[in-house]
Design a protein around this motif. Structure first.
Motif, PDB file in Angstrom:
ATOM      1  N   UNK A 395      -6.557  76.973  11.396  1.00  0.00           N
ATOM      2  CA  UNK A 395      -5.649  76.775  10.281  1.00  0.00           C
ATOM      3  C   UNK A 395      -4.726  75.470  10.401  1.00  0.00           C
ATOM      4  N   UNK A 402      -6.168  65.962   1.097  1.00  0.00           N
ATOM      5  CA  UNK A 402      -6.209  66.692   0.221  1.00  0.00           C
ATOM      6  C   UNK A 402      -4.680  67.217   0.117  1.00  0.00           C
ATOM      7  N   UNK A 403      -3.794  67.003   0.742  1.00  0.00           N
ATOM      8  CA  UNK A 403      -2.220  66.991   0.563  1.00  0.00           C
ATOM      9  C   UNK A 403      -1.690  67.565   1.532  1.00  0.00           C
ATOM     10  N   UNK A 404      -0.521  68.275   1.166  1.00  0.00           N
ATOM     11  CA  UNK A 404       0.449  68.982   2.252  1.00  0.00           C
ATOM     12  C   UNK A 404      -0.481  69.883   3.206  1.00  0.00           C
ATOM     13  N   UNK A 405      -0.156  70.098   4.323  1.00  0.00           N
ATOM     14  CA  UNK A 405      -0.615  71.060   5.201  1.00  0.00           C
ATOM     15  C   UNK A 405       0.074  72.323   5.392  1.00  0.00           C
ATOM     16  N   UNK A 406       0.900  72.774   4.278  1.00  0.00           N
ATOM     17  CA  UNK A 406       1.503  74.000   4.058  1.00  0.00           C
ATOM     18  C   UNK A 406       1.762  74.369   2.584  1.00  0.00           C
ATOM     19  N   UNK A 407       2.263  75.626   2.266  1.00  0.00           N
ATOM     20  CA  UNK A 407       2.455  75.918   0.924  1.00  0.00           C
ATOM     21  C   UNK A 407       1.354  76.590   0.344  1.00  0.00           C
ATOM     22  N   UNK A 409      -0.764  75.739  -2.250  1.00  0.00           N
ATOM     23  CA  UNK A 409      -2.043  74.843  -2.442  1.00  0.00           C
ATOM     24  C   UNK A 409      -2.558  74.970  -1.200  1.00  0.00           C
ATOM     25  N   UNK A 410      -1.845  74.785  -0.022  1.00  0.00           N
ATOM     26  CA  UNK A 410      -2.684  74.579   1.260  1.00  0.00           C
ATOM     27  C   UNK A 410      -3.362  76.021   1.258  1.00  0.00           C
ATOM     28  N   UNK A 411      -2.617  77.154   1.046  1.00  0.00           N
ATOM     29  CA  UNK A 411      -3.353  78.419   1.286  1.00  0.00           C
ATOM     30  C   UNK A 411      -4.657  78.352   0.570  1.00  0.00           C
ATOM     31  N   UNK A 414      -7.159  76.181   2.814  1.00  0.00           N
ATOM     32  CA  UNK A 414      -7.508  76.992   3.979  1.00  0.00           C
ATOM     33  C   UNK A 414      -8.421  77.902   3.748  1.00  0.00           C
TER      34      UNK A 414
ATOM     35  N   UNK B  89       8.525  79.409   2.858  1.00  0.00           N
ATOM     36  CA  UNK B  89       8.048  78.214   2.081  1.00  0.00           C
ATOM     37  C   UNK B  89       6.801  77.702   2.769  1.00  0.00           C
ATOM     38  N   UNK B  90       6.718  77.752   4.042  1.00  0.00           N
ATOM     39  CA  UNK B  90       5.610  77.298   4.866  1.00  0.00           C
ATOM     40  C   UNK B  90       4.082  77.965   4.366  1.00  0.00           C
ATOM     41  N   UNK B  92       3.829  80.869   1.759  1.00  0.00           N
ATOM     42  CA  UNK B  92       4.478  81.765   1.074  1.00  0.00           C
ATOM     43  C   UNK B  92       3.342  82.805   0.498  1.00  0.00           C
TER      44      UNK B  92
ATOM     45  N   UNK C 130       0.366  63.178  -1.975  1.00  0.00           N
ATOM     46  CA  UNK C 130       0.058  62.679  -3.377  1.00  0.00           C
ATOM     47  C   UNK C 130       1.485  63.085  -4.000  1.00  0.00           C
TER      48      UNK C 130
END
Lengths: 568, 243, 195
Positions: A395, A402-407, A409-411, A414, B89-90, B92, C130
């Motif tokens: 994880x 491909x962007x942020x490693x939390x949130x 979109x990250x879910x 992963x 938020x980390x 959700x 991005x």
């Protein structure tokens, strides 16, 4: 007030990979052996497949000795050394073999003859500037019987590539000739390994399964590997990982000639007026002891081996035991095994159940297996595609841009990619240099007030050139197998404290440039022996452990044969 | 009690987890006030892991996330609120499944601060206060009152080390506070449920991790590669050898 | 009430792009880039930095070269990065008929692009995100922040997530107009402006 104990024939300081092996031939020969181990006994019940405990809470540091002595490090003598991170090694009966990755390789013949072979093929000027590398005092053939013996005593699984000159392409065609095959077949491959092997073959490379100190079938009444996935920094709950605490040490204890003392913190070695070692000082809690011995073997891992010698000053050895030629701490290097490569695949790899010793190896770019005439380095590296994945680390994977490693979109990321990333560490030829060395830190001490080791070391141009070259090869391999993204680590700078630490008490015929002789005994104090990778002068492109264990058996066997010469 | 070679009984799981239950056990029941007790749990109770003993696989009762209802051992109510909002938020809760709060990450962190990570308690206190200060000065309100978009914006700046205005109060840089909370959140979400997180295996299910097994046969491996291996929903400590 | 201040610029600036902006033997032409809330050569409002709400600033342009089909914008600081520049924002596939960029372009991939720039995508800035992330120079130092706007002769429709090097390579040969708007920033003390 120190208690003087009854004398023994041999004291072994440290019962890890090397000390744990030497105990057996000594005990079997009827010598009385005291093994002083700073750690304690552990067993299967302590080895739950628990990623938080194993990989995030540093469970190997249960006994804090090594942790509290961890070395400082700096790139050059122009800077101050810093003590960072945890010590990579473990104090226990069996030492770090309790949780190590158990990759169990022999060195290749070239590693023993690096100077003469490079000179012969390319000219002496190709030895990198500032390197103090020497040929070993013997070749691969001398060590082969000991590799064979230790492979059987511990239980090493693998696929032979060269048995008495007969090449088997399912094994490593570049390896030195073996007398016979491994005692057990190699760890199995997953579909991904098959795919990587196919990709290697399509490029004309020669892939083969790696050797491991891990059972692949019932051996010595212990089961074959369960592939449960928690082998990385984890103990084996079914005793399939052949650590010395379940192999050579209990057999030595069973002879009645090995006494194991746990929680024994060795501080210094004592020297008599005759310049011979007389015994070992150690503490258990607040109690001090002196263990007299006819012969002392130090096997406390590279940093501690050097430290014990430097701390053991006497009239005969004012700069530290066996250091009258100023060679203790010299010719040190941390194996260049970083500068790794990572990849993202568009398919699942099936790596949840596997282990770092399970994998596909390629030696085509190791040692001198390829022509270096037009290259700016000597040596090379081993490419290794293994299995290693657990939930928290999966994880935590890179998002590969491909962007942020939390949130949210990250879910989604992963969920799709958790089993699609792979990372390779690459073990490379590393050399000793004049200005890379170990000494005692002038500032930092352990809780007893004794200075810790200071590493002054930097990877030089040769190492960095190999690193860049090997990253190219690994990327090529990944992409051939279908990787869609590849990233690379930096090429390396400061040599930090490492699980593959070499030199400091180098072995060689010349007493001006080496601490121990070809048998592992000090040139200066004849009844002092050194076990472990601190005697090794080159690294090869593979792990040091099996070689240090073969050398350890050989040193012990020599001691038995030459007992009266060495001990009396 | 050791033998002549120093061999002694293996360290028990109870020893290793020390005060695991001090906050955790009392934090199980929503509404209960956590009190520090001397008890350590011998075996995980069903409510703590959301698993019915002896039942493997199948659907399991989901436990309401135990937060806001009572203070934790190591954090004040206010700190818990801010940390919960950050952790929410980390990872959700969304269409991909339960998030960190539902998975018990706050409980994991509180236990971690009690047992193994007490050095981190100061870092949490100062970091959460700094997070709130930074939110008020730059986004115009306390962190818990911001929109989720603004909370994310704040956290991005904290992560990349840009939340460094004088007077904000991140000790050692905002990035190190972010990484501390993120690493604990990931441990709580994806670690063994024995530690209080990964409730109902929410974390392992998000990853499609097939679960803790002691032996994986070649057939298991093949079935996993074909996407046909049923997940095993067990803690490592549900295997009796490790008790 | 928007206040538009024309950007004062001489010849087109080639921002270390090398030959990227040469096209068919013509030098790229200039056009006008402004902002309703920023003035070239002056300090940016704090809300475009992490000292404030860290929103992407609004830009407006006019006088685009004839034949402009798409635009790209890079926001960068030549006083940072190893090597420089440090990239704060990359956005491209901006429709050729857009008149600028509104304030506060979403940083979350799940939020839609504003209607007036439908189709625009963001590339990876220096932090690998991005998104726009504003100035955070070391306290006490003033840095220059460039908003480089490229007018392109084709709808390249590039994939999202390109970094600066990849974008410049992709637009090479397609740049028919290029303008650089430069603003300044210095970290604002937190406690002077409590909100």
């Amino acid at each position: 007030m120190s208690t003087q104990l009854r004398g023994t024939d041999v004291v072994i300081v440290g019962l890890g990979a090397a000390g744990g092996v030497a105990a057996l031939p000594l005990a079997e020969a009827g010598l009385s052996v005291v093994g002083l181990e700073a750690g304690t006994w552990l067993d299967q019940r302590d080895f739950a497949p628990d990623e938080i405990r194993n990989n995030y809470r540093d469970w190997p540091m249960l006994v804090k000795k090594a942790e509290q002595e961890r070395p400082t490090s700096r790139a050059t003598s122009a800077t101050t050394a810093n003590q960072i991170g945890g010590h990579p090694m473990m104090n226990a009966v069996g030492g770090t073999t309790l949780h190590y990755w158990a990759q169990s390789w022999r060195l290749n013949p070239w590693d023993f003859r690096l100077v003469s072979e490079t000179t012969r093929r390319y000219g002496a000027s190709r030895i990198p500037y500032g390197s103090t590398v020497e040929d070993w005092p013997f070749g691969y053939d001398e060590l082969e019987p000991y590799y064979d013996r230790v492979e059987r005593e511990l239980g090493i699984s693998g696929q032979a590539g060269n048995i008495r000159g007969n090449i088997n392409s399912r094994g490593n065609r570049f390896e030195g000739p073996r007398e016979r095959d491994f005692p057990m077949p190699p760890l199995r491959w997953t579909a991904f390994h098959d795919r990587m092997a196919d990709a290697a073959r399509s490029m004309g490379w020669s892939p083969f399964p790696g050797p491991a100190a891990i059972n692949t079938e019932t051996y010595q009444n212990r089961p074959g590997c369960g592939y449960h996935g928690f082998c990385n920094k984890g103990g084996c709950p079914i005793n399939a990982k052949n650590a010395t605490h379940i192999t050579t040490i209990p057999r030595a204890v069973d002879t009645g000639n090995l006494k194991v003392v746990t929680r024994a913190h060795v501080t210094t070695l004592e020297v008599g007026t005759d310049g011979r070692v007389s015994g070992v000082n150690y503490v258990v809690g607040s109690n001090e002891y002196f263990q007299p011995a006819k012969v002392v073997l130090i096997a406390s891992y590279t940093y501690e081996n050097v430290r014990l010698l430097l701390l053991s000053k006497s009239r005969a050895y004012p700069d530290g035991l066996s250091n009258n030629h100023g060679q203790v701490g010299r010719h040190y290097f941390s194996h260049h095994q970083g500068a790794g490569v990572g990849a993202l695949f568009p398919y699942d790899i099936g790596a949840w159940y596997g282990l770092p010793a399970q994998g596909v190896a390629v030696d085509d770019w190791a040692d001198d297996n390829f022509d270096h005439s037009d290259l700016d380095f000597i040596g090379g590296g081993n490419l290794w595609a293994m299995s290693d994945r657990r939930p928290i680390s999966a994880a935590s994977m890179s998002t590969y841009g491909q962007g942020r490693n939390w949130g949210s979109a990250w879910k989604r990321f992963i969920h799709e990619h958790s089993d699609r990333t792979h990372g390779a560490y690459i073990q490379k030829t590393t050399l000793p240099y004049e200005d890379n060395y170990l000494d005692l830190d002038p500032q930092v001490t352990d809780p007893l007030g004794l200075p810790v080791i200071r590493i002054t070391g930097q990877y030089k141009d040769n190492e960095r050139a190999i690193a860049a070259f090997m990253q190219d090869k690994m990327e090529e391999w990944y992409r051939e197998a279908g990787a869609i993204e590849v990233n690379r680590g930096g090429l390396g700078n400061t040599m930090g404290a490492s699980t593959h630490a070499y030199g400091g008490t180098r072995m060689g015929d010349d007493s001006e440039t080496n601490v121990v002789d070809r048998w592992g005994f000090s040139h200066e104090a004849p009844n002092l022996g050194v076990l472990g990778a601190s005697v090794m002068g080159t690294s090869g492109a593979r792990n040091p452990t099996l070689t240090s264990q073969a050398l350890s058996w050989r040193t012990a066997a020599h001691l038995v044969e030459s007992w009266t010469d060495i001990a009396e | 009690m050791t033998d002549s070679n120093g061999r002694r009984p293996a360290i028990s799981r109870r020893d290793l987890l020390r005060t695991a239950g001090a906050a955790g056990a009392a934090a199980l029941v929503p509404g209960a006030v956590a009190a520090v007790t001397e008890e350590t749990p011998a075996t995980p109770s069903p409510a703590s892991t959301g698993e019915v003993q002896g039942q493997v696989g199948g659907s399991l009762p989901s436990e309401p996330a135990p937060f806001f209802a009572r203070p934790l051992t190591n954090l004040t109510a206010r700190e818990t609120e801010i940390l919960s909002a950050m952790v929410d938020r980390l990872i959700p809760s969304d269409e991909m499944g339960p998030g960190a709060l539902e998975a018990g990450v706050i409980r994991y962190i509180d236990r971690a601060l009690s047992e193994a990570e007490s050095d981190a308690a100061d870092a949490y206190r100062s970091g959460l206060a700094a997070l709130d200060t930074y939110s008020r000065y730059t986004r115009g309100g306390p962190f818990i009152d911001l929109s989720t978009i603004d909370q994310d914006s704040v956290l991005i700046d904290v992560q990349i080390g840009a939340a460094t205005g004088a007077g904000v109060g991140f000790v050692g840089g905002s990035g190190s506070f972010f990484n501390l909370v993120k690493s604990h959140t990931w441990q709580g979400m994806f670690g063994d449920p024995e530690y209080g997180g990964n409730v109902n295996f929410a974390g392992w299910d998000l990853l499609d991790y097939p679960g803790v097994r002691l032996r994986v046969s070649p057939e298991d491996q093949r079935r996993m590669e074909a996407g046909q291996l049923e997940p095993v929903r067990r803690s490592a400590y549900d295997y009796s050898i490790f008790e | 009430m928007k206040v538009s201040v024309p950007v004062v610029l001489g010849a087109a600036l080639l921002l270390g792009v090398g030959s990227a902006s040469a096209l068919r033997g013509q030098a790229p032409t200039t056009f006008i880039v402004e902002s309703p809330t920023m003035t070239t050569g002056r300090f940016m409002p704090r809300d475009y930095s992490p000292d404030g709400r860290n929103l992407s600033p609004p830009l407006s342009w006019r006088g685009l070269p004839i034949g402009t089909r798409q635009l790209a914008v890079i926001s960068q600081d030549y006083g940072a990065g190893r090597p420089p520049p440090w990239v704060h924002w990359i956005i491209y596939n901006i429709p050729g008929d857009a008149q600028g960029l509104p304030e506060g372009i979403p940083f979350d991939p799940d939020q839609p692009m504003p209607a007036e720039i439908t189709g625009a995508v963001q590339g990876n800035n220096g932090w690998g995100l991005p998104a726009y992330r504003g100035p955070a120079p070391p306290p006490g130092s003033v840095h220059n922040y460039h908003f480089a706007v490229f007018a392109l002769d084709e709808e390249l429709n590039l994939p999202p997530g390109l970094d600066r090097g990849e974008l410049l390579l992709a637009i090479e040969g397609h740049v028919i107009g290029q303008v650089d708007m430069v603003t300044l920033y210095e970290r604002q003390p937190m406690n002077e402006f409590p909100r």
